[in-house]
Motif scaffolding. Structure first.
Motif, PDB file in Angstrom:
ATOM      1  N   VAL A  83       0.850  -1.163  -0.010  1.00  0.00           N
ATOM      2  CA  VAL A  83       0.162   0.093   0.074  1.00  0.00           C
ATOM      3  C   VAL A  83       0.767   1.194   0.032  1.00  0.00           C
ATOM      4  CG1 VAL A  83      -1.809   1.192   1.258  1.00  0.00           C
ATOM      5  CG2 VAL A  83      -1.757  -1.027   1.362  1.00  0.00           C
ATOM      6  N   PRO A  84       0.635   2.282  -0.969  1.00  0.00           N
ATOM      7  CA  PRO A  84       1.626   3.465  -0.920  1.00  0.00           C
ATOM      8  C   PRO A  84       1.177   4.518  -0.090  1.00  0.00           C
ATOM      9  CG  PRO A  84      -0.041   3.420  -2.527  1.00  0.00           C
ATOM     10  CD  PRO A  84      -0.161   2.265  -1.962  1.00  0.00           C
ATOM     11  N   TRP A  85       1.595   4.153   1.189  1.00  0.00           N
ATOM     12  CA  TRP A  85       1.139   5.082   2.268  1.00  0.00           C
ATOM     13  C   TRP A  85       1.815   6.345   2.247  1.00  0.00           C
ATOM     14  CZ3 TRP A  85      -3.136   3.813   4.490  1.00  0.00           C
ATOM     15  CH2 TRP A  85      -3.442   2.428   4.863  1.00  0.00           C
ATOM     16  N   LEU A  86       2.900   6.515   1.692  1.00  0.00           N
ATOM     17  CA  LEU A  86       3.883   7.684   1.518  1.00  0.00           C
ATOM     18  C   LEU A  86       3.238   8.617   0.592  1.00  0.00           C
ATOM     19  CD1 LEU A  86       6.275   9.342   2.498  1.00  0.00           C
ATOM     20  CD2 LEU A  86       7.449   8.315   0.638  1.00  0.00           C
ATOM     21  N   VAL A  87       2.643   8.247  -0.680  1.00  0.00           N
ATOM     22  CA  VAL A  87       1.921   8.727  -1.491  1.00  0.00           C
ATOM     23  C   VAL A  87       0.458   9.301  -1.025  1.00  0.00           C
ATOM     24  CG1 VAL A  87       0.876   8.844  -3.948  1.00  0.00           C
ATOM     25  CG2 VAL A  87       3.095   7.862  -3.273  1.00  0.00           C
ATOM     26  N   ILE A  88      -0.156   8.354  -0.095  1.00  0.00           N
ATOM     27  CA  ILE A  88      -1.436   8.714   0.454  1.00  0.00           C
ATOM     28  C   ILE A  88      -1.242   9.861   1.386  1.00  0.00           C
ATOM     29  CG2 ILE A  88      -3.333   7.949   1.644  1.00  0.00           C
ATOM     30  CD1 ILE A  88      -2.930   5.199   0.273  1.00  0.00           C
ATOM     31  N   GLY A  89      -0.107   9.931   2.281  1.00  0.00           N
ATOM     32  CA  GLY A  89       0.083  10.903   3.183  1.00  0.00           C
ATOM     33  C   GLY A  89       0.217  12.123   2.524  1.00  0.00           C
ATOM     34  N   ALA A  90       1.179  12.043   1.513  1.00  0.00           N
ATOM     35  CA  ALA A  90       1.563  13.340   0.782  1.00  0.00           C
ATOM     36  C   ALA A  90       0.579  14.097   0.300  1.00  0.00           C
ATOM     37  CB  ALA A  90       2.568  13.145  -0.110  1.00  0.00           C
ATOM     38  N   VAL A  91      -0.640  13.249  -0.531  1.00  0.00           N
ATOM     39  CA  VAL A  91      -1.590  13.834  -1.102  1.00  0.00           C
ATOM     40  C   VAL A  91      -2.665  14.424   0.012  1.00  0.00           C
ATOM     41  CG1 VAL A  91      -3.555  13.221  -2.375  1.00  0.00           C
ATOM     42  CG2 VAL A  91      -1.723  12.322  -2.982  1.00  0.00           C
ATOM     43  N   VAL A  93      -1.720  15.663   2.961  1.00  0.00           N
ATOM     44  CA  VAL A  93      -1.337  17.004   3.374  1.00  0.00           C
ATOM     45  C   VAL A  93      -1.401  17.986   2.416  1.00  0.00           C
ATOM     46  CG1 VAL A  93       0.985  18.063   4.049  1.00  0.00           C
ATOM     47  CG2 VAL A  93       0.691  15.877   5.001  1.00  0.00           C
ATOM     48  N   VAL A  94      -1.237  17.828   1.227  1.00  0.00           N
ATOM     49  CA  VAL A  94      -1.480  19.019   0.120  1.00  0.00           C
ATOM     50  C   VAL A  94      -2.951  19.437   0.209  1.00  0.00           C
ATOM     51  CG1 VAL A  94      -1.471  19.148  -2.106  1.00  0.00           C
ATOM     52  CG2 VAL A  94       0.484  18.066  -1.581  1.00  0.00           C
ATOM     53  N   LEU A  95      -3.744  18.297   0.340  1.00  0.00           N
ATOM     54  CA  LEU A  95      -5.232  18.505   0.470  1.00  0.00           C
ATOM     55  C   LEU A  95      -5.703  19.455   1.483  1.00  0.00           C
ATOM     56  CD1 LEU A  95      -6.866  15.423  -0.968  1.00  0.00           C
ATOM     57  CD2 LEU A  95      -6.628  17.395  -2.168  1.00  0.00           C
ATOM     58  N   LEU A  97      -3.413  21.401   3.368  1.00  0.00           N
ATOM     59  CA  LEU A  97      -2.797  22.749   2.934  1.00  0.00           C
ATOM     60  C   LEU A  97      -3.887  23.580   2.296  1.00  0.00           C
ATOM     61  CD1 LEU A  97       0.826  21.988   2.798  1.00  0.00           C
ATOM     62  CD2 LEU A  97      -0.291  23.079   4.862  1.00  0.00           C
ATOM     63  N   ALA A  98      -4.217  23.048   1.118  1.00  0.00           N
ATOM     64  CA  ALA A  98      -5.160  23.721  -0.001  1.00  0.00           C
ATOM     65  C   ALA A  98      -6.551  24.259   0.632  1.00  0.00           C
ATOM     66  CB  ALA A  98      -5.421  22.700  -1.102  1.00  0.00           C
ATOM     67  N   ALA A  99      -6.842  23.419   1.592  1.00  0.00           N
ATOM     68  CA  ALA A  99      -8.315  23.842   2.301  1.00  0.00           C
ATOM     69  C   ALA A  99      -7.926  24.660   3.357  1.00  0.00           C
ATOM     70  CB  ALA A  99      -8.692  22.589   3.187  1.00  0.00           C
ATOM     71  N   VAL A 100      -6.784  24.871   4.016  1.00  0.00           N
ATOM     72  CA  VAL A 100      -6.687  25.884   4.897  1.00  0.00           C
ATOM     73  C   VAL A 100      -6.181  27.445   3.850  1.00  0.00           C
ATOM     74  CG1 VAL A 100      -4.789  26.777   6.376  1.00  0.00           C
ATOM     75  CG2 VAL A 100      -5.669  24.601   6.497  1.00  0.00           C
ATOM     76  N   VAL A 101      -5.680  27.182   2.642  1.00  0.00           N
ATOM     77  CA  VAL A 101      -5.457  28.375   1.994  1.00  0.00           C
ATOM     78  C   VAL A 101      -6.728  29.092   1.390  1.00  0.00           C
ATOM     79  CG1 VAL A 101      -4.348  29.254  -0.318  1.00  0.00           C
ATOM     80  CG2 VAL A 101      -3.011  28.067   1.375  1.00  0.00           C
ATOM     81  N   ILE A 102      -7.449  28.018   1.018  1.00  0.00           N
ATOM     82  CA  ILE A 102      -8.913  28.346   0.316  1.00  0.00           C
ATOM     83  C   ILE A 102      -9.587  29.191   1.311  1.00  0.00           C
ATOM     84  CG2 ILE A 102     -10.953  27.696  -0.588  1.00  0.00           C
ATOM     85  CD1 ILE A 102      -9.204  25.804  -2.278  1.00  0.00           C
ATOM     86  N   GLY A 103      -9.486  28.341   2.696  1.00  0.00           N
ATOM     87  CA  GLY A 103     -10.541  29.203   3.636  1.00  0.00           C
ATOM     88  C   GLY A 103     -10.108  30.397   4.027  1.00  0.00           C
ATOM     89  N   PHE A 104      -8.714  30.485   4.302  1.00  0.00           N
ATOM     90  CA  PHE A 104      -8.218  31.768   4.464  1.00  0.00           C
ATOM     91  C   PHE A 104      -8.640  32.818   3.594  1.00  0.00           C
ATOM     92  CE2 PHE A 104      -4.777  35.120   4.090  1.00  0.00           C
ATOM     93  CZ  PHE A 104      -5.049  35.557   5.593  1.00  0.00           C
TER      94      PHE A 104
END
Length: 308
Positions: A83-91, A93-95, A97-104
Motif C-alpha cells: 500500500v503506497p502510504w507515503l503517497v497517500i500521506g503526501a496527497v 497533506v497537500v489537500l 494545506l489547500a483547504a486552509v489556503v482556500i478557507g483563509f
C-alpha cells in the motif's frame, strides 16, 4: 525308397519353417502401435493408456510454454502488493494545506467585502468604531495667500486651495499646507496624517506601506496632532493610536474613491507641477492660528467654482 525319403524331407522342412515364421510374425505384430497410441495384438495393457484417457503425443525434450492469458497477471509466489502510504500521506497533506489556503482566502475576501462600498451599502465606514463625519460644501476655493479657519484639526472638508496636492501614493516627508490637502479629499483621496513626535521607525514604515503606489492616497506629518495617527477623507475622520489598528484598512477600503461620499467623482490626483503644486517642493504647513481675515467654514471670502 527314394520317394519316402523325399517325403520326410518335405515334411520336416514344412514343419520346421511354419512355426518359425508365425512366431516371428507374432512378435513383429505384437511390437507395433496403432495410430491412436494403442498397441495391437498381445501388447500389454496400459502401454498407451493411463486412467482411461489418452496421452497426447509429445516430442522428446519439448517443454510446456507459459500461458499467454495469465502471463504477467499473477504476483510471484510469496510476494504481497504494498500500500503506497507515503503517497497517500503526501496527497492528504497537500489537500489539507489547500483547504486552509482556500478557507483563509474566502475569509479574507468576506472581511474585505464588508468594507467595500456598494449600492446597498454606500458608506461602510459608518460601522467603524470611532468614525467622525461632517457635511461640507464643495467647490469653495481660496488662493495661495489665503487661509481657512478650519473647524477640525486635521481638516477633512470645507473651503480649500484652488490646486490640489498630489495624491497618487505620495508620502510627504515634511508637513504640507492643509488647504491643498483638503482639495485632494474633494477628489476622493484618503489622507493619513501622523504626529512626527509619536510615530517613527517601524510604525512609520507600516503607514507608508499603505500609501506608496496606491492611487488616491497620501501621507504627511502633522505637528501638534492630538493622536498619533489621523485618517481623513471628504467628510470623514478617524483617529487611532496604533499603526497596526485594523480600522486603518477598514477606513481606506470604505472611503478611498468611494463615489457616494465625495463631490468630484473622476477628478485627478496627479501632480500639477511647479507654479501650481509641486510635490517635490510643496507649500509648507502653517501651525499658527488663522488670521482674522481667514475664510470661514461657510465659505465667506472664498471663490465658488474656481480651480480644479
Amino acid at each position: 525308397m527314394a520317394s519316402g525319403g523325399s517325403g520326410r524331407r518335405t515334411g520336416s522342412s514344412s514343419g520346421s519353417s511354419g512355426p518359425s515364421r508365425s512366431g516371428r510374425d507374432g512378435r513383429s505384430q505384437g511390437g507395433q502401435r496403432s495410430g491412436n497410441g494403442q498397441r495391437s495384438g498381445n501388447a500389454p495393457r496400459g502401454g498407451g493408456q493411463r486412467g482411461g484417457g489418452q496421452r497426447t503425443a509429445q516430442r522428446p525434450g519439448q517443454k510446456r510454454g507459459p500461458n499467454p492469458v495469465t502471463r504477467g497477471k499473477r504476483p510471484a509466489p510469496g510476494t504481497r502488493r504494498q500500500v503506497p502510504w507515503l503517497v497517500i500521506g503526501a496527497v492528504a497533506v497537500v489537500l489539507a494545506l489547500a483547504a486552509v489556503v482556500i478557507g483563509f482566502a474566502l475569509s479574507r475576501e468576506s472581511e474585505v467585502s464588508a468594507w467595500r462600498p456598494s449600492e446597498d451599502n454606500r458608506d461602510p465606514s459608518l460601522a467603524i468604531p470611532g468614525i467622525v463625519t461632517g457635511q461640507y460644501a464643495g467647490q469653495q476655493h481660496v488662493n495661495a495667500q489665503q487661509r481657512v479657519a478650519y473647524d477640525r484639526s486635521p481638516p477633512f472638508g470645507g473651503p480649500h486651495d484652488a490646486y490640489w496636492a498630489a495624491c497618487n501614493g505620495v508620502v510627504y516627508p515634511t508637513p504640507v499646507r492643509s488647504e491643498n490637502m483638503v482639495h485632494s479629499l474633494e477628489h476622493g483621496a484618503v489622507w493619513i496624517a501622523y504626529n512626527p513626535d509619536q510615530v517613527t521607525g517601524p510604525a512609520l514604515q507600516t503607514l507608508a506601506a499603505k500609501v506608496q503606489g496606491q492611487d488616491y492616497t497620501m501621507m504627511s506629518p502633522y505637528p501638534g496632532l492630538d493622536q498619533p495617527i489621523s485618517l481623513q477623507s471628504w467628510g470623514h475622520e478617524l483617529k487611532v493610536a496604533d499603526a497596526n489598528d485594523p480600522r486603518i484598512d477598514q477606513f481606506i477600503s470604505s472611503l478611498r474613491q468611494n463615489q457616494y461620499t465625495f463631490p468630484e467623482v473622476g477628478a485627478s490626483c496627479d501632480a500639477l507641477g511647479p507654479g501650481y503644486f509641486d510635490p517635490d517642493n510643496p507649500p509648507p504647513f502653517d501651525a499658527s492660528p488663522p488670521p482674522p481675515d481667514a475664510v470661514t467654514m461657510d465659505g465667506r471670502g472664498a471663490d465658488a467654482g474656481n480651480g480644479g
